[in-house]
Design a protein around this motif. Structure first.
Motif, PDB file in Angstrom:
ATOM      1  N   UNK A 279       0.818  -1.219   0.000  1.00 19.32           N
ATOM      2  CA  UNK A 279       0.000   0.000   0.000  1.00 19.32           C
ATOM      3  C   UNK A 279       0.854   1.273   0.000  1.00 19.32           C
ATOM      4  N   UNK A 280       2.177   1.111   0.011  1.00 16.67           N
ATOM      5  CA  UNK A 280       3.072   2.264   0.045  1.00 16.67           C
ATOM      6  C   UNK A 280       3.919   2.275   1.300  1.00 16.67           C
ATOM      7  N   UNK A 281       4.527   3.416   1.607  1.00 19.21           N
ATOM      8  CA  UNK A 281       5.390   3.521   2.775  1.00 19.21           C
ATOM      9  C   UNK A 281       4.579   3.626   4.061  1.00 19.21           C
ATOM     10  N   UNK A 282       5.003   2.883   5.068  1.00 13.84           N
ATOM     11  CA  UNK A 282       4.425   3.015   6.401  1.00 13.84           C
ATOM     12  C   UNK A 282       5.575   3.403   7.323  1.00 13.84           C
ATOM     13  N   UNK A 283       5.368   4.454   8.097  1.00 15.19           N
ATOM     14  CA  UNK A 283       6.492   4.954   8.860  1.00 15.19           C
ATOM     15  C   UNK A 283       6.190   5.291  10.302  1.00 15.19           C
TER      16      UNK A 283
END
Length: 293
Positions: A279-283
């Motif tokens: 789903x993309x970057x998780x930070x």
């Protein structure tokens, strides 16, 4: 150190001094003696470039006292060191027991950031070697994201525009061209090189560009070639590059990997962490938060 690029230009490689905390001018002089000169000797070089970090008090002392600036330049020469770039990101307290979010203050919406960076530019113009006419200063990427609204964005834009005008005047006065590079960093208003394009093109001045940090590129999973191509297409100047490393864990879900990563969690600095998912970057803002998830 200086290297000759295939296109004939000179590339300056510098050892960054912000890894050795020093808040005062005396502390800076001690850095040169205790760290920078020994590194030069160990490398077997006649001269070593250093990326000097000057905290608020040290910068103020140098910009208000010409004799202090001459003394620092003399000390650099005696120790076989030269300065073509400054790290203008930390303002003060970088060696404190806990820095964390304090490193982003003051941001570019605060007048003090403009005044400090102007002082750094004046100091750098006085420290450049006689045969060098261009210098660079890296700075924070506008602000930490949580306190940045339209009003603060407008103030930051105005401050950087004013800075560009001051740098133009500085070159007219000294013959030295100083450029500033916003350093994208995870968690900031400008987190990636792509985030930098809009605010920098809005300023539209060649003295205000970007500082590309390889650690921050890696943390945000940016491909260097793609990032640099996009900056070039947008005509955003890369005024400085910083060669630093990021930790990468291929299997972060494994207990032994998390245990190993947890050993790097410490109270002084933020260690922003990013995970690339479908789903993309998780930070998270800090490593301690990440290893507990």
């Amino acid at each position: 150190m200086r290297f000759r690029h295939p296109d004939g230009s000179t590339v300056h490689l510098a050892y960054c001094t912000n890894v050795h905390p020093a808040e005062t001018l005396d502390g800076v002089l001690a850095q040169l003696r205790d760290h920078c000169e020994p590194v030069r000797k160990r490398l077997g070089r006649d001269r070593l470039g250093i990326g000097l970090w000057l905290a608020k008090d040290a910068a103020h002392a140098l910009v208000t006292d010409p004799s202090a600036l001459r003394g620092l330049r003399t000390e650099l020469d005696l120790r076989g060191l030269e300065v073509v770039t400054l790290n203008g990101f930390p303002y003060e307290g970088f060696g404190a027991e806990e820095v964390k979010y304090r490193v982003y203050k003051p941001d570019w919406a605060d007048p003090e950031r403009l005044e400090h960076t102007t002082a750094l530019a004046r100091v750098l113009a006085g420290l450049l070697p006689d045969d060098v006419t261009e210098g660079t200063i890296s700075t924070l990427p506008l602000a930490w994201r949580t306190v940045y609204d339209d009003d603060r964005a407008a103030r930051a834009h105005a401050a950087l525009t004013t800075l560009a005008e001051r740098l133009d005047a500085l070159e007219e006065l000294t013959g030295r061209s100083i450029r500033i590079g916003l350093e994208p960093e995870p968690g900031c208003t400008v987190e990636t090189t792509a985030d930098a394009i809009a605010p920098l093109t809005a300023i539209g001045h060649p003295r205000i560009g970007i500082c590309v940090d390889t650690c921050h590129l890696a943390t945000s999973f940016e491909d260097p070639n793609t990032a640099l191509d996009a900056l070039a297409a947008a005509r955003v100047p890369v005024v400085k590059s910083q060669l630093s490393a990021a930790l990468h864990a291929e299997h972060p879900h494994l207990p032994e990997v998390r245990e190993a990563l947890a050993a790097f969690d410490e109270p002084r600095f933020l260690h922003q962490t990013r995970t690339l998912t479908a789903a993309g970057l998780r930070g998270t803002d800090d490593l301690g938060e990440a290893v507990k998830e």
